[in-house]
Design a protein around this motif. Sequence first.
Motif, mmCIF file in Angstrom:
data_model
loop_
_atom_site.group_PDB
_atom_site.id
_atom_site.type_symbol
_atom_site.label_atom_id
_atom_site.label_comp_id
_atom_site.label_asym_id
_atom_site.label_seq_id
_atom_site.Cartn_x
_atom_site.Cartn_y
_atom_site.Cartn_z
ATOM 1 N N ARG A 82 0.821 -1.223 0.000
ATOM 2 C CA ARG A 82 0.000 0.000 0.000
ATOM 3 C C ARG A 82 0.851 1.268 0.000
ATOM 4 N NH1 ARG A 82 -1.600 -3.167 3.900
ATOM 5 N NH2 ARG A 82 -1.204 -1.639 5.531
ATOM 6 N N CYS A 90 -7.924 0.271 -2.286
ATOM 7 C CA CYS A 90 -8.562 0.178 -0.962
ATOM 8 C C CYS A 90 -9.850 -0.640 -0.980
ATOM 9 C CB CYS A 90 -8.791 1.561 -0.367
ATOM 10 S SG CYS A 90 -10.009 2.558 -1.220
ATOM 11 N N TRP A 93 -8.948 -4.075 0.307
ATOM 12 C CA TRP A 93 -8.260 -4.223 1.586
ATOM 13 C C TRP A 93 -9.053 -5.096 2.548
ATOM 14 C CZ3 TRP A 93 -6.763 1.513 2.936
ATOM 15 C CH2 TRP A 93 -5.824 1.964 2.002
ATOM 16 N N ILE A 98 -7.230 -2.112 6.500
ATOM 17 C CA ILE A 98 -7.934 -0.834 6.690
ATOM 18 C C ILE A 98 -7.541 -0.221 8.027
ATOM 19 C CG2 ILE A 98 -10.207 0.214 7.073
ATOM 20 C CD1 ILE A 98 -11.295 -1.826 5.002
ATOM 21 N N CYS A 108 -9.636 5.284 3.364
ATOM 22 C CA CYS A 108 -9.929 4.816 2.022
ATOM 23 C C CYS A 108 -10.606 5.903 1.181
ATOM 24 C CB CYS A 108 -10.817 3.574 2.107
ATOM 25 S SG CYS A 108 -10.936 2.669 0.563
#
Length: 125
Positions: A82, A90, A93, A98, A108
Amino acid sequence: AVAGRNMTSTLTTSGISQQAAKLQHRQLHKRGSLSEAVALEIFAARPLRSEDGMFLPATATSKQLARKFNIADKTVRDIWNRRSWARSTCVLWTEAEIAAEREQSYDCDGSSPSDVVLAQTRKRG
């Protein structure tokens, strides 16, 4: 005089050959550019962690994906970690990713903690 002409044509031919070789080298080693769809495909192939923290097998290695998309394997790992394409990936994820990202940089929705602070400061003023 004849020797001079031959020498000039040899140098010119040699110069063209060198330019052609450089161009060919650049084309062979040129890295591809990424689209959002490619970044999503790369991210989806990342190795996941199980609940005990151990890595589960990835669908492909970073080197395999790098070859497939003509990019550096570090670029693949940056997407997996990331460091790049985070706003695009995102949607894929996990809950743990997160939570980790919220602690580190931005949500996000693309807003960073500094963006939130700036927005609150502007509202007050």
